[in-house]
Write an enzyme that holds these catalytic residues in place. Sequence first.
Site, PDB file in Angstrom:
ATOM      1  N   HIS A 161       0.830  -1.225   0.000  1.00 39.55           N
ATOM      2  CA  HIS A 161       0.000   0.000   0.000  1.00 39.55           C
ATOM      3  C   HIS A 161       0.861   1.271   0.000  1.00 39.55           C
ATOM      4  CE1 HIS A 161      -3.347  -2.672   1.300  1.00 39.55           C
ATOM      5  NE2 HIS A 161      -2.393  -3.224   2.014  1.00 39.55           N
ATOM      6  N   SER A 213      15.157  21.903 -16.414  1.00 42.24           N
ATOM      7  CA  SER A 213      13.952  22.688 -16.661  1.00 42.24           C
ATOM      8  C   SER A 213      14.348  23.961 -17.392  1.00 42.24           C
ATOM      9  CB  SER A 213      13.291  23.023 -15.323  1.00 42.24           C
ATOM     10  OG  SER A 213      12.518  24.195 -15.437  1.00 42.24           O
ATOM     11  N   LYS A 253      16.403  22.437 -11.238  1.00 35.07           N
ATOM     12  CA  LYS A 253      15.699  21.173 -11.451  1.00 35.07           C
ATOM     13  C   LYS A 253      16.526  20.112 -12.171  1.00 35.07           C
ATOM     14  CE  LYS A 253      12.017  20.086 -10.828  1.00 35.07           C
ATOM     15  NZ  LYS A 253      10.668  20.214 -11.360  1.00 35.07           N
ATOM     16  N   GLU A 289       9.720   8.847 -16.806  1.00 35.07           N
ATOM     17  CA  GLU A 289       8.354   9.351 -17.041  1.00 35.07           C
ATOM     18  C   GLU A 289       7.860   8.938 -18.420  1.00 35.07           C
ATOM     19  OE1 GLU A 289       7.857  13.379 -14.405  1.00 35.07           O
ATOM     20  OE2 GLU A 289       9.285  13.462 -16.035  1.00 35.07           O
TER      21      GLU A 289
END
Length: 460
Positions: free
Chosen positions: A156, A277, A283, A290
């Site tokens: 979980h 970024s 970043k 992804e």
Amino acid sequence: MSKLWAGRFQKGSSKLLDRFNASIPFDKELFLEDIQGSKVHAKMLANQGIITSKEKDEILKGLDQILEEIKKGKFEWKIEDEDIHMAIEKRLTQLIGEAGKKLHTARSRNDQVALDFRLFVQKSNLEIVDLLKKVISTLLTLAKNETLTLIPGMTHLQHAQPISLAYHLLAYASMFKRDIERFLSSYERNNYSPLGCAALAGTPYPIDREFTAKELGFKAPTLNCLDTVSDRDFALEILFNIATMMMHISRLAEELILWSSYEFGFITISDEYATGSSIMPQKKNPDVPELLRAKTGRSYGNLIALLTVMKGLPLAYNKDMQEDKEGVFDSVETAKISLEILEKVLGSLSFNRKRMEEATKIGHLSATDLADYLVQHLNIPFREAHFITGKAVAKAESLGKDLSQLTLQELQEVEPKITAEALSYLDLKNSMNARSSQGGTAKKEVEDQIKKLEEFLNSL
Ligand code: ARG
């Protein structure tokens, strides 16, 4: 020049029809398979006395020249030629004349496309297996060094029990092993040649399907021609196998994304495979995992699209089936590049072991071990042991500690019968190593799993 099938037509076809009907913009990808199939077909026709040996030689020479033209980018692809099969046949006749017109004897585009596409899918099955092997072997290399690196095992997405990082990596290696098995079993199941089925009913010519099957690397010819020219199960299987594999990749990708976040901080993705970024200079983004996660979408889409195309089609070939190719090309390409980059990302990861170990000290991961201690050493029934351990957890919480950090005295305040032995049960590494049942996280078990996975790779 008019269409190869134009005999019964009075008017030429509309330009719009050509654009709508043609598969050449995408099936030109099958040029290698088409030429390979045609060469074997021509050899068989000559062996069987259906064409002369001289005609066969001319055909083979012409096909080789076409292959060169295509490879050098000199072949002229025309939408009016409709598909790869007619484009090549037409060019062959331009090059060698009369003999070229005989190549299509005892064959139809229906068995031709079934052959070309099946050859492509079979080749792709094996290419994907090779890439999967590399991913597994990289996971094994990583795992070997991490059999004692503790991480919180989760259910979980909550801390559950301490496990080793190696064990976690091997869970993915096991998924990829099943993927390999799926691609190989599809390969075996579909390793039969469609060539010689002709349009749907076979052919009156004395062809030799055994010969063409063997020459093309198949086990044997297919059983029933009516089925063969309308069968795209082999394509559906590779789409399903890729969709499932991409689902596995997306799960691993998701963990890489989570693990590289500040909150987890378990891993650092190498600069080579991370991105920045355009606005936030600080970043470092996990774009690769992804995208891997996202590419599952198109691989599911391609599977559902072809299942839908095939649904309810009457026997045998229907033009609907021309819609089978683009999705497969896309899924295969997606699968291959995804595996390639996944392997690179994994190979260049760095593990922040300290951070992982710290995380195992949150969430009272050895609670089950304390309960086991109460059962094994104090002969307390498990349900009661569970309750007492719950009390100990509450105590640790009230002291702002992890269960594994309680002293003997603190434990005895919960249950006076607890002895010093309980402390070794609470130790996280001991907890991990205690799970030594087959397939468990204990070091010796994990080493056994590594060995078995290595044996699997060597058996391929
Ligand atoms: N371009 C067609 C396809 O991809 C080849 C088979 C055409 N056969 C036919 N009878 N029209 O499916």
